[in-house]
Design a protein around this motif. Structure first.
Motif, PDB file in Angstrom:
ATOM      1  N   LYS A  57      33.983  39.063  52.894  1.00  0.00           N
ATOM      2  CA  LYS A  57      34.038  40.442  53.422  1.00  0.00           C
ATOM      3  C   LYS A  57      35.400  41.052  53.120  1.00  0.00           C
ATOM      4  CE  LYS A  57      30.578  40.856  57.000  1.00  0.00           C
ATOM      5  NZ  LYS A  57      30.218  39.559  57.593  1.00  0.00           N
ATOM      6  N   ASP A  58      36.460  40.229  53.232  1.00  0.00           N
ATOM      7  CA  ASP A  58      37.819  40.713  52.962  1.00  0.00           C
ATOM      8  C   ASP A  58      38.070  40.888  51.470  1.00  0.00           C
ATOM      9  OD1 ASP A  58      38.518  40.624  55.584  1.00  0.00           O
ATOM     10  OD2 ASP A  58      39.532  38.676  55.487  1.00  0.00           O
ATOM     11  N   ARG A  59      37.479  39.990  50.685  1.00  0.00           N
ATOM     12  CA  ARG A  59      37.811  39.936  49.249  1.00  0.00           C
ATOM     13  C   ARG A  59      36.556  40.312  48.462  1.00  0.00           C
ATOM     14  NH1 ARG A  59      42.128  36.305  47.601  1.00  0.00           N
ATOM     15  NH2 ARG A  59      43.515  36.099  49.388  1.00  0.00           N
ATOM     16  N   GLU A  60      36.596  41.502  47.867  1.00  0.00           N
ATOM     17  CA  GLU A  60      35.382  42.007  47.233  1.00  0.00           C
ATOM     18  C   GLU A  60      35.037  41.305  45.912  1.00  0.00           C
ATOM     19  OE1 GLU A  60      37.923  43.820  44.452  1.00  0.00           O
ATOM     20  OE2 GLU A  60      35.906  44.678  44.440  1.00  0.00           O
ATOM     21  N   ASN A  61      35.894  40.418  45.429  1.00  0.00           N
ATOM     22  CA  ASN A  61      35.549  39.701  44.185  1.00  0.00           C
ATOM     23  C   ASN A  61      34.893  38.336  44.467  1.00  0.00           C
ATOM     24  OD1 ASN A  61      37.724  38.164  44.981  1.00  0.00           O
ATOM     25  ND2 ASN A  61      39.006  38.598  43.196  1.00  0.00           N
ATOM     26  N   ILE A  62      34.521  38.070  45.738  1.00  0.00           N
ATOM     27  CA  ILE A  62      33.809  36.823  46.063  1.00  0.00           C
ATOM     28  C   ILE A  62      32.390  37.168  46.503  1.00  0.00           C
ATOM     29  CG2 ILE A  62      33.700  34.788  47.562  1.00  0.00           C
ATOM     30  CD1 ILE A  62      36.738  35.037  47.980  1.00  0.00           C
ATOM     31  N   ALA A  63      31.404  36.585  45.826  1.00  0.00           N
ATOM     32  CA  ALA A  63      30.013  36.694  46.276  1.00  0.00           C
ATOM     33  C   ALA A  63      29.662  35.361  46.918  1.00  0.00           C
ATOM     34  CB  ALA A  63      29.092  36.984  45.098  1.00  0.00           C
ATOM     35  N   ALA A  64      29.574  35.327  48.261  1.00  0.00           N
ATOM     36  CA  ALA A  64      29.255  34.081  48.974  1.00  0.00           C
ATOM     37  C   ALA A  64      27.739  33.907  48.973  1.00  0.00           C
ATOM     38  CB  ALA A  64      29.789  34.148  50.400  1.00  0.00           C
ATOM     39  N   ILE A  65      27.287  32.755  48.476  1.00  0.00           N
ATOM     40  CA  ILE A  65      25.838  32.534  48.321  1.00  0.00           C
ATOM     41  C   ILE A  65      25.449  31.248  49.054  1.00  0.00           C
ATOM     42  CG2 ILE A  65      23.970  32.177  46.646  1.00  0.00           C
ATOM     43  CD1 ILE A  65      25.801  33.599  44.554  1.00  0.00           C
TER      44      ILE A  65
END
Ligand SMILES: C[S@@+](CC[C@H](N)C(=O)[O-])C[C@H]1O[C@@H](n2cnc3c(N)ncnc32)[C@H](O)[C@@H]1O
Length: 226
Positions: A110-118
């Protein structure tokens, strides 16, 4: 601060990445200001990427703009540093199957827009077949079939000549064999399955009975069907 790889810095034997979200720590790491930037310490006892770099890894291909598939993201300690390195033009598809740690990973994303948590099982790449082809796959699963899982994901999601980095915990793979034997067999399996092994580095003393293997996917006649 000396930049030893793109986005990775060293000062007095300590490693740092530039904090993408100023003022925010991820796992209690040290923050320092230098030349108008904020740096986060990359702890080699908390991150296998950190351990490999601290020991002198030669083959690191992570850089600004890289697209990364990360298998075994946990709460995102190492993922957060890769997020610093790849920056706003890169992306990390971070796969984790344990719901408890996934909650922390989701907060990080949520803080870091370059991480897609799957939330998915890395043994079932069809669960995240929608992701794009990646430049680098980083695998840190601590599972007996980790090498097979990494190979399968690399066949599905790694670009031609892309880089596969695998952190191997020898005791998770075979407790009866010596760590050196486990690493040797892992490297042989990667070679048999279309990878050129570039480097194998022991992660002791920072990570007990662990090694990292870095390899390159060999050129084939076509990219994966995606
Ligand atoms: C050694 S920890 C990873 C630590 C993390 N890479 C770091 O540096 O912060 C291994 C993680 O892989 C996850 N894992 C193991 N098998 C998995 C699988 N088949 N699919 C997805 N995640 C898995 C575990 O739940 C655990 O969080």
């Amino acid at each position: 601060m000396k930049e030893i790889f793109p986005g990775i810095y060293k000062e007095e034997k300590e490693l740092f990445t530039v904090n993408l979200i100023e003022g925010k720590k991820v796992y209690g790491e040290k923050l320092i200001k230098n030349s108008g930037k904020e740096f986060r310490q990359l702890d080699p006892t908390r991150s296998k990427l950190g351990a490999a770099l601290q020991i002198g890894l030669k083959n690191n291909h992570l850089k600004a703009g890289s697209k990364v598939l990360y298998l075994g993201a946990s709460t995102g300690t190492t993922v957060s540093h890769i997020s610093d390195i790849v920056g706003h033009d890169g992306i990390i598809y971070a796969i984790e199957f344990a719901e408890r740690v996934f909650r922390s990973l989701s907060r990080l994303a949520k803080d870091r827009e370059n991480i897609a948590a799957i939330l998915a099982d890395a043994r079932k790449p069809e669960e995240y077949a929608w992701i794009e082809l990646c430049d680098v796959i980083f695998c840190d699963l601590a599972q007996p079939d980790e090498i097979d899982i990494a190979i399968r994901n690399a066949h599905e999601f790694l670009k031609q000549s892309g880089i596969l980095m695998i952190a191997i915990k020898s005791q998770s793979i075979d407790i009866a064999k010596s760590p050196q034997q486990v690493y040797k067999e892992a490297a042989a399996k990667l070679k048999q399955n279309g990878f050129d092994v570039m480097e194998q580095i022991d992660l002791e003393p920072y990570q007990e009975k662990h090694a990292m293997i870095v390899c390159r996917k060999q050129l084939t006649s076509k990219e994966p069907d995606k």
